[in-house]
Write an enzyme that holds these catalytic residues in place. Structure first.
Site, PDB file in Angstrom:
ATOM      1  N   THR A   1       0.833  -1.204   0.000  1.00 37.76           N
ATOM      2  CA  THR A   1       0.000   0.000   0.000  1.00 37.76           C
ATOM      3  C   THR A   1       0.869   1.257   0.000  1.00 37.76           C
ATOM      4  O   THR A   1       1.964   1.262   0.579  1.00 37.76           O
ATOM      5  CB  THR A   1      -0.953   0.028   1.221  1.00 37.76           C
ATOM      6  OG1 THR A   1      -1.300   1.381   1.506  1.00 37.76           O
ATOM      7  CG2 THR A   1      -0.339  -0.569   2.455  1.00 37.76           C
TER       8      THR A   1
ATOM      9  N   SER B   1      -0.799   3.360  10.610  1.00 36.20           N
ATOM     10  CA  SER B   1      -1.694   2.468  11.369  1.00 36.20           C
ATOM     11  C   SER B   1      -0.987   1.132  11.515  1.00 36.20           C
ATOM     12  O   SER B   1      -0.001   0.858  10.808  1.00 36.20           O
ATOM     13  CB  SER B   1      -3.016   2.253  10.624  1.00 36.20           C
ATOM     14  OG  SER B   1      -2.831   1.321   9.563  1.00 36.20           O
TER      15      SER B   1
ATOM     16  N   TYR C   1      -2.213  -1.727  10.618  1.00 36.53           N
ATOM     17  CA  TYR C   1      -2.406  -2.434   9.337  1.00 36.53           C
ATOM     18  C   TYR C   1      -1.301  -2.045   8.348  1.00 36.53           C
ATOM     19  O   TYR C   1      -0.651  -2.909   7.746  1.00 36.53           O
ATOM     20  CB  TYR C   1      -3.790  -2.109   8.737  1.00 36.53           C
ATOM     21  CG  TYR C   1      -3.807  -2.205   7.238  1.00 36.53           C
ATOM     22  CD1 TYR C   1      -3.647  -3.428   6.601  1.00 36.53           C
ATOM     23  CD2 TYR C   1      -3.930  -1.055   6.437  1.00 36.53           C
ATOM     24  CE1 TYR C   1      -3.617  -3.516   5.214  1.00 36.53           C
ATOM     25  CE2 TYR C   1      -3.907  -1.143   5.060  1.00 36.53           C
ATOM     26  CZ  TYR C   1      -3.749  -2.370   4.451  1.00 36.53           C
ATOM     27  OH  TYR C   1      -3.706  -2.450   3.080  1.00 36.53           O
ATOM     28  N   HIS C   2      -1.096  -0.740   8.181  1.00 35.86           N
ATOM     29  CA  HIS C   2      -0.080  -0.307   7.211  1.00 35.86           C
ATOM     30  C   HIS C   2       1.318  -0.780   7.634  1.00 35.86           C
ATOM     31  O   HIS C   2       2.168  -1.085   6.799  1.00 35.86           O
ATOM     32  CB  HIS C   2      -0.114   1.221   7.053  1.00 35.86           C
ATOM     33  CG  HIS C   2      -1.349   1.706   6.345  1.00 35.86           C
ATOM     34  ND1 HIS C   2      -2.420   2.241   7.021  1.00 35.86           N
ATOM     35  CD2 HIS C   2      -1.694   1.724   5.035  1.00 35.86           C
ATOM     36  CE1 HIS C   2      -3.373   2.582   6.139  1.00 35.86           C
ATOM     37  NE2 HIS C   2      -2.957   2.273   4.932  1.00 35.86           N
TER      38      HIS C   2
ATOM     39  N   LYS D   1       2.099  -4.112   6.409  1.00 39.76           N
ATOM     40  CA  LYS D   1       2.493  -4.115   4.992  1.00 39.76           C
ATOM     41  C   LYS D   1       3.987  -3.796   4.854  1.00 39.76           C
ATOM     42  O   LYS D   1       4.668  -4.327   3.980  1.00 39.76           O
ATOM     43  CB  LYS D   1       1.673  -3.092   4.207  1.00 39.76           C
ATOM     44  CG  LYS D   1       0.187  -3.380   4.183  1.00 39.76           C
ATOM     45  CD  LYS D   1      -0.112  -4.709   3.554  1.00 39.76           C
ATOM     46  CE  LYS D   1      -1.253  -4.650   2.590  1.00 39.76           C
ATOM     47  NZ  LYS D   1      -1.643  -5.980   2.093  1.00 39.76           N
TER      48      LYS D   1
HETATM   49  N1  LIG Z   1      -8.920  -2.063  -1.710  1.00 40.38           N
HETATM   50  C1  LIG Z   1      -8.002  -1.119  -1.597  1.00 40.38           C
HETATM   51  O1  LIG Z   1      -8.299   0.080  -1.760  1.00 40.38           O
HETATM   52  C2  LIG Z   1      -6.576  -1.485  -1.299  1.00 40.38           C
HETATM   53  C3  LIG Z   1      -5.598  -0.477  -1.316  1.00 40.38           C
HETATM   54  C4  LIG Z   1      -4.279  -0.812  -1.058  1.00 40.38           C
HETATM   55  C5  LIG Z   1      -3.939  -2.127  -0.781  1.00 40.38           C
HETATM   56  N2  LIG Z   1      -4.906  -3.082  -0.752  1.00 40.38           N
HETATM   57  C6  LIG Z   1      -4.518  -4.471  -0.453  1.00 40.38           C
HETATM   58  O2  LIG Z   1      -5.046  -5.332  -1.449  1.00 40.38           O
HETATM   59  C7  LIG Z   1      -5.404  -6.585  -0.870  1.00 40.38           C
HETATM   60  C8  LIG Z   1      -6.857  -6.885  -1.190  1.00 40.38           C
HETATM   61  O3  LIG Z   1      -7.672  -5.846  -0.651  1.00 40.38           O
HETATM   62  P1  LIG Z   1      -9.235  -5.897  -0.710  1.00 40.38           P
HETATM   63  O4  LIG Z   1      -9.724  -4.492  -0.655  1.00 40.38           O
HETATM   64  O5  LIG Z   1      -9.654  -6.784  -1.799  1.00 40.38           O
HETATM   65  O6  LIG Z   1      -9.577  -6.553   0.701  1.00 40.38           O
HETATM   66  P2  LIG Z   1     -10.678  -7.653   1.034  1.00 40.38           P
HETATM   67  O7  LIG Z   1     -10.723  -7.768   2.509  1.00 40.38           O
HETATM   68  O8  LIG Z   1     -11.945  -7.369   0.333  1.00 40.38           O
HETATM   69  O9  LIG Z   1     -10.037  -8.960   0.402  1.00 40.38           O
HETATM   70  C9  LIG Z   1      -9.073  -9.715   1.078  1.00 40.38           C
HETATM   71  C10 LIG Z   1      -9.581 -11.142   1.071  1.00 40.38           C
HETATM   72  O10 LIG Z   1      -8.593 -11.966   1.690  1.00 40.38           O
HETATM   73  C11 LIG Z   1      -9.236 -12.895   2.506  1.00 40.38           C
HETATM   74  N3  LIG Z   1      -8.292 -13.324   3.536  1.00 40.38           N
HETATM   75  C12 LIG Z   1      -7.714 -12.585   4.508  1.00 40.38           C
HETATM   76  N4  LIG Z   1      -6.940 -13.358   5.270  1.00 40.38           N
HETATM   77  C13 LIG Z   1      -7.027 -14.603   4.760  1.00 40.38           C
HETATM   78  C14 LIG Z   1      -6.463 -15.847   5.125  1.00 40.38           C
HETATM   79  N5  LIG Z   1      -5.689 -15.966   6.197  1.00 40.38           N
HETATM   80  N6  LIG Z   1      -6.747 -16.933   4.382  1.00 40.38           N
HETATM   81  C15 LIG Z   1      -7.569 -16.844   3.296  1.00 40.38           C
HETATM   82  N7  LIG Z   1      -8.149 -15.694   2.910  1.00 40.38           N
HETATM   83  C16 LIG Z   1      -7.875 -14.588   3.649  1.00 40.38           C
HETATM   84  C17 LIG Z   1     -10.444 -12.159   3.073  1.00 40.38           C
HETATM   85  O11 LIG Z   1     -11.459 -13.029   3.519  1.00 40.38           O
HETATM   86  C18 LIG Z   1     -10.868 -11.299   1.882  1.00 40.38           C
HETATM   87  O12 LIG Z   1     -11.849 -11.930   1.102  1.00 40.38           O
HETATM   88  C19 LIG Z   1      -5.124  -6.478   0.612  1.00 40.38           C
HETATM   89  O13 LIG Z   1      -3.867  -7.046   0.896  1.00 40.38           O
HETATM   90  C20 LIG Z   1      -5.085  -4.990   0.850  1.00 40.38           C
HETATM   91  O14 LIG Z   1      -4.258  -4.666   1.935  1.00 40.38           O
HETATM   92  C21 LIG Z   1      -6.224  -2.795  -0.996  1.00 40.38           C
END
Ligand SMILES: NC(=O)c1ccc[n+]([C@@H]2O[C@H](COP(=O)([O-])OP(=O)(O)OC[C@H]3O[C@@H](n4cnc5c(N)ncnc54)[C@H](O)[C@@H]3O)[C@@H](O)[C@H]2O)c1
Length: 382
Positions: free
Chosen positions: A144, A179, A181-182, A185
């Site tokens: 991120t 945070s 969370y960040h 990452k």
């Molecule tokens: N959506 C955004 O704006 C954004 C921005 C920057 C980074 N990201 C990163 O992109 C990735 C996806 O984000 P997203 O928005 O789709 O989030 P999301 O929560 O919708 O999707 C993540 C998925 O991973 C699954 N998951 C988590 N831990 C797991 C585990 N131990 N085993 C199996 N499945 C697991 C969750 O159930 C979920 O369905 C994340 O790593 C997030 O940090 C997202």
């Protein structure tokens, strides 16, 4: 290619699975529904109903005639992930499977521990599964832009050349996340960099900004294929909150002064960026870091955009500043570089008024399901 998507039930994972299946790749998705469980536990359910992963795959098969292989399993369990690697033999693994909410990670000790252990264990397991079962596999990991924080100098793409006492070396760009969370990452990136150096992995770490949008070529075919749309203070992004507030007639709540600038991108561009990374793999023993966003906005600019477009559609949209629940700079310098993906061929979809109007129209269709109690901040940084 054989593409393994971890976190395939998520906001990004599900559209990615459909898009790549549509392009003729063999796609397998793994998810343990962590996001769905945490959303229920924190009263943060998504606006639109999302069928479970197996049902989504069946719906997709009936719509497009393509198979998406599904595994309901926990990526923190090494045996689960190891078995998937052995049976599917991925050429590329896209690692989305993390707890992605900054506010969730700041609720209490339990949420902090879950975020830290889940995110680092999934990453460690991916690394080991690749080393043991698929050493040629390209790891594409979602990082991120929040890893960098908001430093008072330009943000480079991953690396910074440091000159010290007449000598120079490239180091990972200094990171100071806002945070827990960040911070996980940042730790993921360090873990990947360590194993790239010692075991010659090939890794692309995409420093992504907040993603917006619901529309993709595939999700537009049937509302049951829509990605998760969370609009609450914990799992919803600022864009989603503003869209829902505009539709529900609740003032758009700007945290503090609203000068927080971030780099945003359209969901369609996430699909493009990950595909560009996939089609242009790095050499073994390399960690490539790309900053993944297409344009920057302050929170005030976003609020103003949603107000202008909403009012143009006959909605009565107001903006209200509230006390910032987070610890962050509310006015700051921000100049992140982002030429890497453009050089690979990214063709951005910008947040035009039409795009905002299209998102508002989709939210309007589900107006009756909006729960206004979910939107105001329930989590404070201190
Ligand atoms: N959506 C955004 O704006 C954004 C921005 C920057 C980074 N990201 C990163 O992109 C990735 C996806 O984000 P997203 O928005 O789709 O989030 P999301 O929560 O919708 O999707 C993540 C998925 O991973 C699954 N998951 C988590 N831990 C797991 C585990 N131990 N085993 C199996 N499945 C697991 C969750 O159930 C979920 O369905 C994340 O790593 C997030 O940090 C997202």
């Amino acid at each position: 290619m054989r593409v393994l998507i971890l976190g395939g039930d998520g906001y990004l994972g599900w559209p990615t699975a459909m898009a790549y299946a549509n392009k003729g790749h063999e796609v397998c998705v793994v998810d343990n529904y962590l996001r769905r469980h945490l959303a229920v536990a924190t009263s943060s359910e998504a606006l639109m109903p999302n069928p479970n992963l197996n049902d989504r795959a069946e719906i997709w098969k009936s719509v497009a005639g393509e198979t998406i292989w599904t595994v309901i399993g926990d990526c923190t369990d090494y045996r689960t992930i190891s078995d998937v690697f052995k049976s599917f033999g991925p050429e590329v693994v896209i690692h989305y499977a993390e707890q992605p909410s900054a506010p969730y990670s700041m609720i209490d000790f339990d949420s902090a521990r879950l975020t830290l252990s889940n995110n680092l264990e999934t990453t460690l397991n991916v690394i080991w599964a690749v080393m043991e079962h698929a050493p040629e596999c390209h790891i594409i990991k979602l990082g991120t832009m929040g890893e960098y924080g908001t430093p008072n100098i330009d943000i480079e793409e991953g690396w910074l050349e440091v000159e010290h006492k007449g000598r120079k070396q490239n180091f990972l760009y200094p990171r100071q996340a806002g945070s827990l969370y960040h911070t996980t990452k940042v730790l993921d990136t360090d873990l990947l960099w360590f194993y790239v150096r010692t075991h010659g992995l090939r890794v692309t770490d995409l420093m992504q900004g907040p993603v917006y949008g619901l529309s993709t070529e595939e999700s537009d075919q049937d509302d049951r294929l829509l990605p998760n749309f969370h609009y609450d203070d914990i799992f919803g992004t600022v864009v989603n909150r503003f869209l829902v507030q505009a539709v529900a007639g609740i003032p758009l709540t700007v945290y503090g002064k609203g000068g927080q600038v971030r780099g945003y991108l359209n969901l369609k561009d996430t699909l493009q960026c990950v595909e560009l990374a996939m089609n242009n793999p790095v050499e073994k023993g390399s960690l490539r870091i790309l900053n993944q966003f297409t344009e920057t906005f302050s929170v005030n600019e976003l609020a103003e955009k949603v107000r202008r477009v909403g009012n143009g559609m006959g909605l009565d949209v107001e903006i209200k500043s509230i006390e910032n629940p987070r610890k962050e700079l509310e006015e700051h310098y921000y100049n992140p570089q982002h030429s890497g993906l453009l050089d690979l061929g990214l063709e951005p979809h910008y947040m035009t008024d039409d795009v905002v109007a299209e998102m508002l129209e989709k939210v309007l269709e589900y107006k009756d399901r909006i729960d206004g109690r979910k939107i105001l901040p329930r989590v404070r940084w201190s």
